[in-house]
Structure formats: structure tokens, C-alpha cells
Motif scaffolding. Structure first.
Motif, PDB file in Angstrom:
ATOM      1  N   VAL A 552       5.383  -2.901   3.222  1.00 23.25           N
ATOM      2  CA  VAL A 552       4.823  -2.045   2.177  1.00 23.25           C
ATOM      3  C   VAL A 552       5.349  -0.624   2.343  1.00 23.25           C
ATOM      4  CG1 VAL A 552       2.704  -1.096   1.179  1.00 23.25           C
ATOM      5  CG2 VAL A 552       2.729  -3.437   2.064  1.00 23.25           C
ATOM      6  N   VAL A 553       5.768  -0.022   1.233  1.00 24.27           N
ATOM      7  CA  VAL A 553       6.211   1.379   1.250  1.00 24.27           C
ATOM      8  C   VAL A 553       5.449   2.136   0.167  1.00 24.27           C
ATOM      9  CG1 VAL A 553       8.485   0.821   2.166  1.00 24.27           C
ATOM     10  CG2 VAL A 553       8.142   0.924  -0.313  1.00 24.27           C
ATOM     11  N   PRO A 554       5.355   3.468   0.284  1.00 23.41           N
ATOM     12  CA  PRO A 554       4.593   4.242  -0.696  1.00 23.41           C
ATOM     13  C   PRO A 554       5.251   4.241  -2.084  1.00 23.41           C
ATOM     14  CG  PRO A 554       4.889   5.481   1.343  1.00 23.41           C
ATOM     15  CD  PRO A 554       5.795   4.296   1.422  1.00 23.41           C
ATOM     16  N   LEU A 555       4.416   4.083  -3.085  1.00 20.78           N
ATOM     17  CA  LEU A 555       4.801   4.295  -4.480  1.00 20.78           C
ATOM     18  C   LEU A 555       3.735   5.224  -5.050  1.00 20.78           C
ATOM     19  CD1 LEU A 555       5.833   1.553  -7.087  1.00 20.78           C
ATOM     20  CD2 LEU A 555       4.736   3.696  -7.684  1.00 20.78           C
ATOM     21  N   VAL A 573       7.230  -2.930  -2.159  1.00 17.72           N
ATOM     22  CA  VAL A 573       7.551  -3.560  -0.884  1.00 17.72           C
ATOM     23  C   VAL A 573       9.063  -3.640  -0.726  1.00 17.72           C
ATOM     24  CG1 VAL A 573       5.438  -4.944  -0.749  1.00 17.72           C
ATOM     25  CG2 VAL A 573       7.455  -5.863  -1.904  1.00 17.72           C
ATOM     26  N   LEU A 574       9.488  -3.761   0.514  1.00 17.97           N
ATOM     27  CA  LEU A 574      10.896  -4.001   0.821  1.00 17.97           C
ATOM     28  C   LEU A 574      11.081  -5.456   1.216  1.00 17.97           C
ATOM     29  CD1 LEU A 574      11.773  -0.925   3.068  1.00 17.97           C
ATOM     30  CD2 LEU A 574      12.470  -1.279   0.691  1.00 17.97           C
ATOM     31  N   ASP A 575      12.216  -6.017   0.826  1.00 18.24           N
ATOM     32  CA  ASP A 575      12.621  -7.337   1.286  1.00 18.24           C
ATOM     33  C   ASP A 575      13.826  -7.142   2.191  1.00 18.24           C
ATOM     34  OD1 ASP A 575      13.603  -9.901   1.683  1.00 18.24           O
ATOM     35  OD2 ASP A 575      13.064 -10.572  -0.326  1.00 18.24           O
ATOM     36  N   LEU A 583       9.247  -3.498  -6.840  1.00 18.12           N
ATOM     37  CA  LEU A 583       8.140  -2.745  -7.427  1.00 18.12           C
ATOM     38  C   LEU A 583       7.357  -3.656  -8.365  1.00 18.12           C
ATOM     39  CD1 LEU A 583      10.099   0.489  -8.467  1.00 18.12           C
ATOM     40  CD2 LEU A 583       9.160  -0.098  -6.221  1.00 18.12           C
ATOM     41  N   LYS A 584       6.047  -3.580  -8.266  1.00 19.78           N
ATOM     42  CA  LYS A 584       5.177  -4.304  -9.195  1.00 19.78           C
ATOM     43  C   LYS A 584       4.344  -3.262  -9.921  1.00 19.78           C
ATOM     44  CE  LYS A 584       4.989  -8.308  -6.080  1.00 19.78           C
ATOM     45  NZ  LYS A 584       5.530  -7.766  -4.825  1.00 19.78           N
ATOM     46  N   ARG A 656      13.226  -5.413  -9.198  1.00 21.93           N
ATOM     47  CA  ARG A 656      13.956  -5.633  -7.938  1.00 21.93           C
ATOM     48  C   ARG A 656      15.205  -4.777  -7.972  1.00 21.93           C
ATOM     49  NH1 ARG A 656      12.356 -10.678  -4.883  1.00 21.93           N
ATOM     50  NH2 ARG A 656      13.973  -9.950  -3.443  1.00 21.93           N
ATOM     51  N   LEU A 657      15.357  -3.909  -6.971  1.00 23.62           N
ATOM     52  CA  LEU A 657      16.495  -2.997  -6.892  1.00 23.62           C
ATOM     53  C   LEU A 657      17.255  -3.221  -5.591  1.00 23.62           C
ATOM     54  CD1 LEU A 657      14.738   0.298  -8.058  1.00 23.62           C
ATOM     55  CD2 LEU A 657      16.099  -1.270  -9.457  1.00 23.62           C
TER      56      LEU A 657
END
Length: 659
Positions: A552-555, A573-575, A583-584, A656-657
Motif C-alpha cells: 500500500v502506498v499513499p494516494l 498499491v504497488l505490484d 490505483l482504484k 494500472r501504470l
């Protein structure tokens, strides 16, 4: 420039930025900041899973592919599902015999006596009919023996409601000893409401038991297995865990009707049948023909988990029946057999083949362990009597299997006196996982997207074990799986994901519902005898689950987590496996909104946006239109490391980026 002028200009600049931000929000344009370098929490592999309970014909008549109802005549009404079939010129009778051996699981059988050369027999109606597919193979089996030294053949036929034969086979029992006989055939037509005819061909007397018919196209083509299209919908979700067998099924209306896992393993014909507790639960949805044959038992549950890559999460009775029904409890000094069941289940799942229960697992065809890591004690139990029994279970399990994590009930609701008491007691016990349930209106889910923001990071982990937005009210037969409910759940799920250091598991409930045999709505997946589809809620669950990520990362919006500002909800989140940022973003507003996403410290090269949306909050998927609400993907356009997207009204946006 003086220090005073510098301060004045800085203040004016900050005000200017603030005003610009306010104008952007007022114009529907928002500026989000994502910080991929700041790992806030790990996302557990179990984050998004599925919950299974045999409700709504979920097992018998659903996931368990058996087509014959009451195959062993053990229902309370022995001939339920069957009727005498006398064609012109036929003559005969039947007799239900009971061995009287109460320790035996399968005590009854039927004797058919044909007094005509044209034969005599029975018809089984199946579960709201039998769904038959043209050119598919079907496997018939029966335990049989000849009576009075006769030699009668058994003719098996699939027939349409109009009486047309669409498949047939024969078996020829020999001798007076019970033996299993089988036959296979193909169907010549597709029919959702077929029936099975079982008749003697000519004069004679034959005893029959365990009359069974399975399609050959089961999941992995296992004989006597599971319905493939239903399992495929689960596999497509890539769930992190499968919770089974419930739910209130675990508790039973009485302790006699509780789920006992040891009676669900071994030979299918030796498994105890009991009434399903949803049989008479709702007066508006009485289902008197709803029983549990346990053809889908604990071995098959573990096998299913393995098939779809999900961690098993079995839930066991804690010595308490459903407190909404009888509230029976076993005395504490007689709790040992219940505790032993828990210990033996762990051995059944993980023990070596040299152990008692590990050997039984191996004998059923799985020498390797099932890798059980967690176990639930009790379902929606509450009160002092639950805590008293839970402590006994916990001590026994942890003493022998310290690495097994225990899931503990927080009752029936996410707040109130029951919840407050259990939450306090479980935290004092340093419980592993607390199971919280929420069946509430869509607005509750929107308002509680930040529920876990302030939970104790060092306390027990949370399992969002059962949740579903209710379009009307809890247990209303008028609840719908509409887009308003699915959208609210998506917003809530961003809050679960954002707090993945606290919430480690979540599952929607209930899972399956048969269109003609349901007791509870809403439900994630709907089926009839031939078809199945995922609801709008299913599409949301799948979108989150297959795009789980691991960190989990900050948005942020205006330097705050996105939990309802301008009716927008979001998580990131990062994969690490694919080096992607996920990003959701949920736009719960009834208007289109635009957002700029600045990816701090990373160069986002390319990506995709997958969207779930509908302009109508009452929109639903259906058998005839299963894709009304379904994902639509498009390329994501980035300029200078900034992503700009226009979010449709009432939409869930998965971005997804590649970094």
C-alpha cells in the motif's frame, strides 16, 4: 528582498495555490498525489477471498453437480423428489425399507416390484428440474440387488417435461448382495427442466439405493464432482482464501443440526444427511426440500481451495447453536469432543500419512498436506458463553499447533453492545483475527470507508468476513444486486485496502443463489440449471482481487487519504512482480469528475484504465444480460508523468501504470 516581503509573498503564493485548488474542485477537477516510494503496509495474499455457505441451493442443487434429489431416500419424507411412474399397461408398487440401524448414515432403501412385462418405475424431479446439455455425457450409478432370485434390468431415461426421451441406458443387477452399478450415455437435446426415470424392464423385484446422475463436464472432469461454470467464476476471481462451510450452517438451528466435518468425509454413501438450517428459516421463502447430503464435504472443500489457489479457512462449531434460533450450548465440562474435532481437523489437513487423520486424507486420494494455516472457531456467536468456550479452544489449539491462526467472532453487527463487548474481550485475549460482519444500506458503506483508519496497528488483525450492501433492508426478499450497492461496496473496499496493515482478509456474502431456490438476497453469483452469471458486485470483487498488488502506498487529495471528498474514494498499491502502480478510484457522485494524478518520484510510462460504470444506480446484471455492468478497458494517457482521467458518474476506475 526583506524577510518580511519574502514572508508576504510566500503567504500570497500559498493562498493562491489554495484558491486554485478550491477552484479546481469546484470545477470538478481534482489533483491527486501518489507516493510510490512510501510503503505504508503490505497487502496479504489473503486480502480478497470468497465465502461459501450452503444457502440458496449453494451446494446440493448448485455447486455439487449431483442431479438427483434425495438419491438415498433419507429426507424426512422419504419419497420427496420422487413419484411413481405408471405408463399404460404397467403395473407395480414400491416399498421404503428402513434398516432401523440408527448408527448407520444410510438407513433407507427402496424396493421396486414390477408385476407387468411392460415394467414399472419412478421419476425424480431433480433440483427444480435437471439441466441437461445436448451431446454432453452423463454418468448414472446405483446400488442395487435382486430380490427373490429374479433377473430384472433397470432402464434409465432422461425425459423432457413433455415426456420425450433425450438419453437412456440400462444396468443389470445380479445376485442378492448390494453392489454398485454404473452406466454412461449422451444427451440428444438441451433441456433445463428434464427429469430422470428409473424403471424395471419387465417383471421382477429389485432393491435400489444411492440413485445418482452426474454430468461428465464437471470441474476438471472429476467423476461425482463440482459444476464447472460455477467453479470457473470463482477461479476467475483469483481469491486469496475460501471460507467454508459457513455461516450459520456451522452453528445449526440446534446442536444436532450443526455441521460436523467428520461426517462429511469418506465414501459418499456413508456420509450423514441432515436437514439444511435454511429449510424453514424464512417464512416467505420456505424450502422444505432443502437438505445437506455432504457430497460436497470437507475433503472436497480443501480440494477446491487447492484447485483455485486459495488458502483454506474452515470454520468449526464452538459448542453453540445459532443464537437467533435455539441458542443451545453444550456444557463447558462436555466441550472436549468439539475441541477434539478442531485438533483432528488440523491433523486431517496437515498431518503425515502415518497419523490417524492424515491417513484418512491419503486414503481419499491426497497424501500431501493441504497446508492449513488458519481456522475459525464459531460463526456469529456472541456473549460471555462464547468467550468462555473460545478460551478453551484457543488454549488447546495453540498448545498443539501454535502456528495456526484463529479467527474469532465479533458477533452479528459492526457496532452495538454485542460488538463492543466482544471487541474488548478479544483484544484483551490478544486474538489473532477478529471477524467483523456488515449487512447495511449502501450509505453505511460510503460513510465507513475510513472505519479502519484509526484502528490499533498493533492489535488483532481484522477479517471483513461477511459484507453486502442491502438495497432495501437486511433479509428483505426485495434486495437487488444493483449498481448502487456494488458502487458503495467498492468505495468501502478502498478503505479496507488502504488499511491493509489492519485488514488482512475480506469476503462478500453470500456467494451463490439459485434463481428458483434462494432464501436470501443479495448474492454474488446467480445460477439456474444451465446458466450462471456474476452480478455487478461480483465484477467489483473480481476487479479488486485480480489487481491486488502487494504494498500500500499513499494516494492523497489535499494531503489527506481519499475517503469521500467530492464523493471520491481511492486507494493505491504497488505490484512488485510487474513493477506497476495500481490505483482504484471510485466516483460515487452523479456527475462526471476529472482528476490529475501526479506520480511522485517515479516516471510512469504507460498504462490502462479499466472502468465499471452505469448511469443508472438500479441497473443489474441478469441471465439474459449478464454483461450490463462489466469491465471496459482503454489506454491511459500520461503527459510529463501526470495522468489525467475523466471519471464517469457512478464509476469504479482501475488504473494500472507501468513504472
Amino acid at each position: 528582498m526583506t524577510a518580511g516581503k519574502k514572508a508576504l509573498l510566500a503567504g500570497m503564493f500559498c493562498v493562491s495555490l489554495f484558491n486554485a485548488g478550491e477552484r479546481a474542485l469546484a470545477q470538478g477537477k481534482m489533483s491527486f498525489v501518489v507516493k510510490p516510494a512510501q510503503i505504508k503496509a503490505s497487502v496479504q495474499p489473503t486480502m480478497w477471498g470468497v465465502f461459501f455457505e450452503d444457502i440458496n441451493l449453494g451446494a446440493d442443487g448448485g455447486l455439487y453437480a449431483e442431479l438427483v434429489k434425495n438419491r438415498s431416500f433419507e429426507f424426512d419424507t422419504p419419497m420427496m423428489g420422487w413419484k411413481e411412474e405408471k405408463k399404460e399397461g404397467q403395473d407395480g408398487s414400491y416399498l421404503i425399507l428402513n434398516t432401523g440401524n440408527r448408527s448407520k448414515a444410510n438407513r433407507r432403501y427402496i424396493r421396486l416390484d414390477s408385476r407387468s412385462e411392460k415394467g414399472y418405475g419412478l421419476t425424480n424431479e431433480g433440483f427444480r428440474g435437471m439441466g441437461i446439455k445436448k451431446d454432453n455425457g452423463y454418468d448414472f450409478s446405483v446400488w442395487a440387488r435382486q430380490a427373490d432370485n429374479t433377473r430384472s434390468r433397470i432402464k434409465v431415461s432422461l425425459v423432457t417435461p413433455e415426456g420425450a426421451e433425450i438419453g437412456t441406458a440400462t444396468v443389470s443387477p445380479e445376485g442378492s448382495e448390494w453392489k454398485k452399478y454404473t452406466a454412461s450415455f449422451k444427451a440428444s437435446a438441451t433441456e433445463p427442466k428434464a427429469r430422470l426415470q428409473v424403471s424395471l424392464d419387465g417383471k421382477g423385484t429389485v432393491d435400489l439405493d444411492m440413485i445418482s446422475l452426474f454430468p461428465q463436464d464437471t470441474w476438471k472432469r472429476r467423476p461425482g464432482g463440482l459444476r464447472a461454470d460455477m467453479v470457473q467464476l470463482l477461479a476467475d476471481m483469483k481469491p486469496g482464501f475460501l471460507r467454508f462451510p459457513g455461516g450459520c450452517i456451522v452453528e445449526g438451528r440446534t446442536l444436532d443440526e450443526r455441521f460436523q466435518w467428520k461426517k462429511t468425509i469418506g465414501n459418499v454413501e456413508d456420509r450423514d444427511l441432515i436437514i439444511n438450517r435454511w429449510n424453514v428459516e424464512f417464512k416467505h421463502r420456505l424450502t422444505p426440500d432443502y437438505f445437506q447430503t455432504f457430497g460436497l464435504g470437507f475433503y472436497e472443500y480443501f480440494q477446491l481451495c487447492e484447485d483455485i489457489g486459495a488458502s483454506p479457512l474452515p470454520i468449526l462449531n464452538c459448542g453453540m447453536a445459532c443464537q437467533f434460533n435455539t441458542a443451545e450450548v453444550v456444557p463447558v465440562d462436555q466441550l472436549d469432543p468439539y475441541v477434539q474435532d478442531a485438533l483432528d481437523l488440523i491433523e486431517f489437513a496437515n498431518g503425515p500419512v502415518s497419523s490417524v487423520w492424515g491417513k484418512k486424507r491419503a486414503e481419499m486420494g491426497h497424501p500431501a498436506p493441504f497446508n492449513l494455516k488458519m481456522l475459525g472457531v464459531g460463526n456469529e456467536n456472541w456473549g460471555e458463553q462464547y468467550i468462555e468456550r473460545l478460551k478453551i479452544f484457543t488454549k488447546a489449539i495453540k498448545s498443539k499447533y501454535p502456528d495456526i491462526r484463529i479467527v474469532n467472532s465479533s458477533g452479528t453487527d459492526p457496532d452495538g453492545a454485542r460488538f463492543d463487548y466482544l471487541n474488548k474481550e478479544l483484544r484483551a485475549m490478544n486474538a489473532d483475527i477478529i471477524d467483523e460482519h456488515y449487512y447495511r444500506a449502501p450509505q453505511w458503506f460510503l460513510e465507513n470507508a475510513s472505519r479502519y483508519d484509526n484502528y490499533d496497528r498493533k492489535g488483532p488483525k481484522i477479517f471483513a468476513g461477511e459484507y453486502a450492501a442491502q438495497s432495501v433492508r437486511i433479509a428483505s426478499p426485495d434486495n437487488k444486486n444493483n449498481w448502487e450497492c456494488a458502487l458503495a461496496e467498492a468505495a468501502f473496499m478502498t478503505g479496507l485496502e488502504r488499511n491493509a496493515d489492519v485488514v488482512t482478509m475480506a469476503s462478500y456474502a453470500p456467494l451463490f443463489a439459485h434463481a428458483e431456490g434462494w432464501q436470501w438476497s443479495p448474492d454474488l453469483i446467480w445460477v439456474d440449471n444451465l446458466r450462471s452469471y456474476g452480478t455487478a458486485n461480483y465484477q467489483v470483487q473480481r476487479l479488486f482481487s485480480v489487481n491486488k498488488g502487494n504494498s500500500v502506498v499513499p494516494l492523497l487529495l489535499n494531503n489527506k487519504p481519499v475517503a469521500g471528498q467530492e464523493k471520491v474514494y481511492a486507494s493505491a498499491v504497488l505490484d512488485s512482480k510487474t513493477n506497476e502502480l495500481i490505483l482504484k478510484v471510485v466516483n460515487a457522485a452523479g456527475k462526471e469528475q476529472s482528476g490529475d494524478f501526479m506520480i511522485e518520484g517515479k516516471n510512469a510510462k504507460k498504462g490502462t484504465v479499466t472502468e465499471l460504470s452505469s448511469s443508472k444506480l438500479d441497473a443489474v446484471n441478469s441471465f439474459d444480460q449478464p454483461q450490463t455492468i462489466s469491465p471496459v478497458s482503454r489506454p491511459a494517457h500520461l503527459t510529463g508523468g501526470k495522468l489525467t482521467i475523466n471519471m464517469k458518474p457512478y464509476s469504479v476506475n482501475l488504473i494500472r501504470l507501468a513504472l
